[in-house]
Design a protein around this motif. Structure first.
Motif, PDB file in Angstrom:
ATOM      1  N   SER A  86      -5.528  -7.116 -28.842  1.00  0.00           N
ATOM      2  CA  SER A  86      -5.118  -6.661 -30.172  1.00  0.00           C
ATOM      3  C   SER A  86      -3.609  -6.768 -30.343  1.00  0.00           C
ATOM      4  N   PRO A  87      -3.161  -6.971 -31.597  1.00  0.00           N
ATOM      5  CA  PRO A  87      -1.713  -7.050 -31.859  1.00  0.00           C
ATOM      6  C   PRO A  87      -0.976  -5.769 -31.449  1.00  0.00           C
ATOM      7  N   GLU A  88      -1.656  -4.621 -31.557  1.00  0.00           N
ATOM      8  CA  GLU A  88      -1.030  -3.358 -31.171  1.00  0.00           C
ATOM      9  C   GLU A  88      -0.737  -3.335 -29.667  1.00  0.00           C
ATOM     10  N   ILE A  89      -1.701  -3.806 -28.874  1.00  0.00           N
ATOM     11  CA  ILE A  89      -1.514  -3.852 -27.412  1.00  0.00           C
ATOM     12  C   ILE A  89      -0.383  -4.810 -27.062  1.00  0.00           C
ATOM     13  N   ILE A  90      -0.352  -5.964 -27.719  1.00  0.00           N
ATOM     14  CA  ILE A  90       0.703  -6.957 -27.457  1.00  0.00           C
ATOM     15  C   ILE A  90       2.071  -6.351 -27.769  1.00  0.00           C
ATOM     16  N   LYS A  91       2.163  -5.655 -28.892  1.00  0.00           N
ATOM     17  CA  LYS A  91       3.414  -5.009 -29.285  1.00  0.00           C
ATOM     18  C   LYS A  91       3.825  -3.961 -28.245  1.00  0.00           C
ATOM     19  N   GLU A  92       2.865  -3.181 -27.765  1.00  0.00           N
ATOM     20  CA  GLU A  92       3.138  -2.140 -26.771  1.00  0.00           C
ATOM     21  C   GLU A  92       3.589  -2.759 -25.443  1.00  0.00           C
ATOM     22  N   ILE A  93       2.957  -3.858 -25.038  1.00  0.00           N
ATOM     23  CA  ILE A  93       3.357  -4.560 -23.807  1.00  0.00           C
ATOM     24  C   ILE A  93       4.817  -4.985 -23.909  1.00  0.00           C
ATOM     25  N   LYS A  94       5.173  -5.606 -25.024  1.00  0.00           N
ATOM     26  CA  LYS A  94       6.545  -6.093 -25.208  1.00  0.00           C
ATOM     27  C   LYS A  94       7.541  -4.931 -25.210  1.00  0.00           C
ATOM     28  N   SER A  95       7.162  -3.840 -25.856  1.00  0.00           N
ATOM     29  CA  SER A  95       8.032  -2.665 -25.908  1.00  0.00           C
ATOM     30  C   SER A  95       8.255  -2.088 -24.509  1.00  0.00           C
ATOM     31  N   LEU A  96       7.183  -1.928 -23.756  1.00  0.00           N
ATOM     32  CA  LEU A  96       7.306  -1.373 -22.405  1.00  0.00           C
ATOM     33  C   LEU A  96       8.098  -2.296 -21.483  1.00  0.00           C
ATOM     34  N   ARG A  97       7.947  -3.602 -21.658  1.00  0.00           N
ATOM     35  CA  ARG A  97       8.714  -4.553 -20.841  1.00  0.00           C
ATOM     36  C   ARG A  97      10.204  -4.450 -21.160  1.00  0.00           C
ATOM     37  N   ARG A  98      10.528  -4.277 -22.462  1.00  0.00           N
ATOM     38  CA  ARG A  98      11.941  -4.124 -22.843  1.00  0.00           C
ATOM     39  C   ARG A  98      12.543  -2.853 -22.238  1.00  0.00           C
ATOM     40  N   GLY A 100      11.902  -1.908 -19.369  1.00  0.00           N
ATOM     41  CA  GLY A 100      12.052  -2.163 -17.939  1.00  0.00           C
ATOM     42  C   GLY A 100      10.870  -1.715 -17.090  1.00  0.00           C
ATOM     43  N   LYS A 101       9.749  -1.407 -17.729  1.00  0.00           N
ATOM     44  CA  LYS A 101       8.561  -0.986 -16.978  1.00  0.00           C
ATOM     45  C   LYS A 101       7.996  -2.168 -16.199  1.00  0.00           C
ATOM     46  N   ARG A 102       7.430  -1.862 -15.033  1.00  0.00           N
ATOM     47  CA  ARG A 102       6.854  -2.902 -14.171  1.00  0.00           C
ATOM     48  C   ARG A 102       5.500  -3.353 -14.707  1.00  0.00           C
ATOM     49  N   LEU A 103       5.143  -4.583 -14.386  1.00  0.00           N
ATOM     50  CA  LEU A 103       3.892  -5.180 -14.872  1.00  0.00           C
ATOM     51  C   LEU A 103       2.674  -4.342 -14.502  1.00  0.00           C
ATOM     52  N   ASN A 104       2.594  -3.935 -13.229  1.00  0.00           N
ATOM     53  CA  ASN A 104       1.437  -3.152 -12.778  1.00  0.00           C
ATOM     54  C   ASN A 104       1.352  -1.813 -13.508  1.00  0.00           C
ATOM     55  N   GLU A 112      -5.185  -2.699 -19.312  1.00  0.00           N
ATOM     56  CA  GLU A 112      -5.292  -4.153 -19.418  1.00  0.00           C
ATOM     57  C   GLU A 112      -5.111  -4.766 -18.035  1.00  0.00           C
ATOM     58  N   SER A 113      -5.462  -6.030 -17.918  1.00  0.00           N
ATOM     59  CA  SER A 113      -5.254  -6.711 -16.643  1.00  0.00           C
ATOM     60  C   SER A 113      -3.774  -7.072 -16.495  1.00  0.00           C
ATOM     61  N   ARG A 114      -3.365  -7.251 -15.263  1.00  0.00           N
ATOM     62  CA  ARG A 114      -1.982  -7.657 -14.986  1.00  0.00           C
ATOM     63  C   ARG A 114      -1.704  -9.018 -15.629  1.00  0.00           C
ATOM     64  N   ARG A 115      -2.685  -9.901 -15.597  1.00  0.00           N
ATOM     65  CA  ARG A 115      -2.544 -11.233 -16.190  1.00  0.00           C
ATOM     66  C   ARG A 115      -2.276 -11.144 -17.687  1.00  0.00           C
ATOM     67  N   THR A 116      -2.970 -10.217 -18.378  1.00  0.00           N
ATOM     68  CA  THR A 116      -2.745 -10.041 -19.819  1.00  0.00           C
ATOM     69  C   THR A 116      -1.313  -9.595 -20.072  1.00  0.00           C
ATOM     70  N   VAL A 117      -0.834  -8.658 -19.253  1.00  0.00           N
ATOM     71  CA  VAL A 117       0.538  -8.170 -19.398  1.00  0.00           C
ATOM     72  C   VAL A 117       1.519  -9.318 -19.169  1.00  0.00           C
ATOM     73  N   ILE A 118       1.285 -10.134 -18.169  1.00  0.00           N
ATOM     74  CA  ILE A 118       2.167 -11.279 -17.889  1.00  0.00           C
ATOM     75  C   ILE A 118       2.151 -12.245 -19.072  1.00  0.00           C
ATOM     76  N   ASN A 119       0.967 -12.510 -19.617  1.00  0.00           N
ATOM     77  CA  ASN A 119       0.847 -13.456 -20.727  1.00  0.00           C
ATOM     78  C   ASN A 119       1.647 -13.032 -21.959  1.00  0.00           C
ATOM     79  N   TYR A 120       1.735 -11.727 -22.209  1.00  0.00           N
ATOM     80  CA  TYR A 120       2.392 -11.237 -23.423  1.00  0.00           C
ATOM     81  C   TYR A 120       3.759 -10.623 -23.178  1.00  0.00           C
TER      82      TYR A 120
END
Length: 121
Positions: A86-98, A100-104, A112-120
């Motif tokens: 979902s677009p909401e999950i993608i937005k949240e992934i990007k926000s958490l990465r900004r 500095g949160k770790r992928l796991n 979500e899977s680690r692969r999904t987090v890496i993809n987005y």
């Protein structure tokens, strides 16, 4: 040369037979781990050819079934393949990465899977 199965080594009977000939000229025998076939004997060569033909038919049938399933899903208006993120999950992934949160950590937090987090990311 050890192979798991002949049908995992090549995509068609012709490819498999051609590969066997190349290896034969190099003095190398193909030895399948899961099938007891001696490709250096006449009977082994015949068995090899039959098995490779059957493997090619199996691959064709699988491919046919996948295409038929996709066509059926299309007619029934069903999505074929993995579910969309979902677009909401993608937005949240990007926000958490900004932040500095770790992928796991993100994957676990969002379910979500680690692969999904890496993809987005």
């Amino acid at each position: 040369m050890l192979v798991w199965r002949f049908n995992r080594f090549a995509q068609s009977t012709k490819q498999l037979i051609d590969a066997r000939e190349v290896f034969r000229h190099l003095g190398v025998d193909l030895i399948p781990i899961t099938e007891q076939i001696d490709t250096s004997s006449p009977m082994g060569k015949a068995t090899f050819t039959v098995i490779s033909a059957v493997a090619e038919v199996e691959r064709s049938l699988i491919s046919e079934h996948v295409r038929a399933g996709a066509a059926k899903a299309g007619v029934q208006d069903k999505r074929h393949g993995r579910p969309q993120t979902s677009p909401e999950i993608i937005k949240e992934i990007k926000s958490l990465r900004r932040q500095g949160k770790r992928l796991n950590h993100i994957a676990k937090q969002l379910g979500e899977s680690r692969r999904t987090v890496i993809n987005y990311s």
